[in-house]
Design an enzyme around this catalytic site. Structure first.
Site, mmCIF file in Angstrom:
data_model
loop_
_atom_site.group_PDB
_atom_site.id
_atom_site.type_symbol
_atom_site.label_atom_id
_atom_site.label_comp_id
_atom_site.label_asym_id
_atom_site.label_seq_id
_atom_site.Cartn_x
_atom_site.Cartn_y
_atom_site.Cartn_z
ATOM 1 N N TYR A 128 31.534 3.149 54.375
ATOM 2 C CA TYR A 128 31.472 4.584 54.657
ATOM 3 C C TYR A 128 32.638 5.048 55.515
ATOM 4 C CZ TYR A 128 27.267 5.474 52.087
ATOM 5 O OH TYR A 128 26.385 5.636 51.051
ATOM 6 N N GLN A 178 26.822 16.781 43.900
ATOM 7 C CA GLN A 178 26.334 15.460 44.299
ATOM 8 C C GLN A 178 27.343 14.796 45.228
ATOM 9 O OE1 GLN A 178 24.739 13.401 40.453
ATOM 10 N NE2 GLN A 178 25.868 15.213 39.829
ATOM 11 N N VAL A 185 29.485 13.963 48.475
ATOM 12 C CA VAL A 185 29.241 13.996 49.919
ATOM 13 C C VAL A 185 30.522 14.342 50.679
ATOM 14 C CG1 VAL A 185 27.286 12.407 49.778
ATOM 15 C CG2 VAL A 185 29.590 11.480 50.119
ATOM 16 N N ASP A 186 31.630 14.523 49.941
ATOM 17 C CA ASP A 186 32.885 14.913 50.606
ATOM 18 C C ASP A 186 32.861 16.410 50.939
ATOM 19 O OD1 ASP A 186 34.031 16.572 48.447
ATOM 20 O OD2 ASP A 186 34.334 14.698 47.349
ATOM 21 N N HIS A 210 23.161 15.336 47.741
ATOM 22 C CA HIS A 210 23.147 13.939 48.184
ATOM 23 C C HIS A 210 23.642 13.777 49.628
ATOM 24 C CE1 HIS A 210 23.112 12.308 43.760
ATOM 25 N NE2 HIS A 210 21.952 12.794 44.144
ATOM 26 N N CYS A 253 17.013 6.727 70.779
ATOM 27 C CA CYS A 253 15.930 5.749 70.596
ATOM 28 C C CYS A 253 16.415 4.319 70.379
ATOM 29 C CB CYS A 253 15.025 6.190 69.445
ATOM 30 S SG CYS A 253 15.696 5.814 67.823
ATOM 31 N N PRO A 303 35.705 14.032 30.545
ATOM 32 C CA PRO A 303 36.426 13.320 29.485
ATOM 33 C C PRO A 303 35.497 12.461 28.633
ATOM 34 C CG PRO A 303 37.503 12.997 31.620
ATOM 35 C CD PRO A 303 36.182 13.665 31.891
HETATM 36 P P1 OAD Z 1 29.948 8.837 38.627
HETATM 37 O O1 OAD Z 1 30.948 7.953 39.301
HETATM 38 O O2 OAD Z 1 28.706 8.241 38.106
HETATM 39 O O3 OAD Z 1 30.636 9.526 37.384
HETATM 40 C C1 OAD Z 1 31.850 10.193 37.418
HETATM 41 C C2 OAD Z 1 31.915 11.056 36.179
HETATM 42 O O4 OAD Z 1 33.110 11.812 36.247
HETATM 43 C C3 OAD Z 1 31.973 10.278 34.857
HETATM 44 O O5 OAD Z 1 31.116 10.908 33.922
HETATM 45 C C4 OAD Z 1 33.428 10.405 34.416
HETATM 46 O O6 OAD Z 1 33.556 10.439 32.998
HETATM 47 C C5 OAD Z 1 33.804 11.730 35.014
HETATM 48 N N1 OAD Z 1 35.211 11.890 35.362
HETATM 49 C C6 OAD Z 1 36.086 10.959 35.792
HETATM 50 N N2 OAD Z 1 37.272 11.523 36.077
HETATM 51 C C7 OAD Z 1 37.144 12.847 35.810
HETATM 52 C C8 OAD Z 1 38.006 13.970 35.911
HETATM 53 N N3 OAD Z 1 39.256 13.847 36.341
HETATM 54 N N4 OAD Z 1 37.519 15.190 35.565
HETATM 55 C C9 OAD Z 1 36.244 15.327 35.135
HETATM 56 N N5 OAD Z 1 35.392 14.311 35.011
HETATM 57 C C10 OAD Z 1 35.822 13.084 35.354
HETATM 58 O O7 OAD Z 1 29.665 10.053 39.616
HETATM 59 P P2 OAD Z 1 28.403 11.021 39.701
HETATM 60 O O8 OAD Z 1 27.886 11.401 38.378
HETATM 61 O O9 OAD Z 1 28.772 12.086 40.646
HETATM 62 O O10 OAD Z 1 24.701 9.144 44.471
HETATM 63 O O11 OAD Z 1 27.356 10.077 40.406
HETATM 64 C C11 OAD Z 1 26.137 10.599 40.772
HETATM 65 C C12 OAD Z 1 25.625 9.916 41.986
HETATM 66 O O12 OAD Z 1 25.523 8.519 41.780
HETATM 67 C C13 OAD Z 1 26.508 10.017 43.219
HETATM 68 O O13 OAD Z 1 26.301 11.211 43.926
HETATM 69 C C14 OAD Z 1 26.052 8.881 44.025
HETATM 70 C C15 OAD Z 1 26.130 7.877 42.920
HETATM 71 O O14 OAD Z 1 25.616 6.697 43.166
HETATM 72 C C16 OAD Z 1 24.214 8.578 45.546
HETATM 73 O O15 OAD Z 1 24.881 7.912 46.305
HETATM 74 C C17 OAD Z 1 22.769 8.868 45.767
HETATM 75 ZN ZN ZN Z 2 16.983 7.661 67.152
#
Ligand code: OAD
Ligand code: ZN
Length: 234
Positions: free
Chosen positions: A55, A89, A91-92, A109, A139, A205
């Site tokens: 992190y 989703q 966190v940035d 998230h 704590c 993509p």
């Molecule tokens: P992922 O890493 O699962 O997926 C990234 C997505 O972005 C994929 O579908 C890629 O095809 C697409 N992608 C990659 N480059 C791209 C670009 N330049 N333009 C557009 N799309 C692009 O990320 P998330 O779907 O956000 O949760 O993941 C969801 C959640 O799973 C996250 O928030 C995190 C993760 O584990 C937790 O930590 C709870």
């Molecule tokens: Zn505490």
């Protein structure tokens, strides 16, 4: 845009072009470790220092990164919509740094710059990172990053904000960008928002489980596709 009520859902792909690694796919790995396994309460219980190290490195990467044209296009779209909500989703803080108001976004998230106690309600934001796993000054329990891990419930206050937005009215335009749409609630929100004939536009993509429901598919990187789409909608 005749119904200028807009919902945008984003994931890691939107920040990829700012140099922030996505979760899934070969570029997502960190020191040969799978982020999907690191972002869990189990990993934290087993090795809090390792999870904190990951992190801290991510915080560092994000601080150095700049919002890209996709973040900027979304902030512009918010300006010209009658009603607007972003559910990210990510966190940035790149949506915010691109100029989107906190009131117009839900970080479903969590926020990587928040540090919260794993036991009590103590939390703080943007504090200087220390080494190791910090402890709560109230704590004594381990502090953890202010994010939602796999298997944890979504923050009720934030899901309520999404539900309220969906219940008030449907949307003319729904954009889903840069997410694998792994989680059912992302698909559910996109479908419910567009249910009364709204456009459902996917920018990615690659194919996702949402693709077959989309009224428009844009198979391009977000930083290219979103500025053009927003120009067209405006
Ligand atoms: P992922 O890493 O699962 O997926 C990234 C997505 O972005 C994929 O579908 C890629 O095809 C697409 N992608 C990659 N480059 C791209 C670009 N330049 N333009 C557009 N799309 C692009 O990320 P998330 O779907 O956000 O949760 O993941 C969801 C959640 O799973 C996250 O928030 C995190 C993760 O584990 C937790 O930590 C709870
Ligand atoms: Zn505490």
């Amino acid at each position: 845009m005749h119904n200028r009520r807009v919902l945008v859902l984003t994931g890691a792909g939107v920040s990829a072009e700012s140099g922030i690694p996505t979760f899934r796919g070969k570029d997502g790995y960190w020191r040969n470790l799978d982020p999907i396994k690191l972002a869990t309460a189990e990993a934290f219980a087993r090795d809090p220092e390792l999870v904190w190290q990951w992190y801290r490195e991510r915080r560092h990467t994000i601080r150095r990164a700049q919002p890209n044209a996709a973040h900027e296009a979304i902030a512009n779209l918010a300006q010209c919509a009658d009603e607007f909500l972003l559910v990210t989703q990510n966190v940035d803080d790149l949506h915010e740094r691109a100029g989107l108001a906190k009131a117009e976004m839900v970080q479903i998230h969590g926020d990587i710059f928040v540090t919260k106690c794993s036991r009590c309600d103590f939390e703080h934001e943007h504090e200087q990172d220390q080494n190791g796993a910090p402890r709560c000054t109230k704590c004594g329990a381990l502090m953890r990053p202010g994010v939602i891990w796999f298997g944890e419930p979504l923050p009720a206050r934030e899901t309520e904000r999404v539900e309220n937005y969906l219940q008030r009215d449907s949307c003319g335009v729904v954009i889903v960008a840069g997410t694998t749409a792994t989680f059912g609630y992302i698909i559910d929100w996109a479908l419910r928002a567009s249910r009364r004939g709204g456009e459902l536009i996917e920018i990615n993509p690659e194919e996702t489980p949402l693709s077959r429901f989309a009224t428009r598919l844009v198979r391009e990187p977000a930083a290219i596709a979103l500025p053009r789409l927003v120009d067209e909608l405006m």
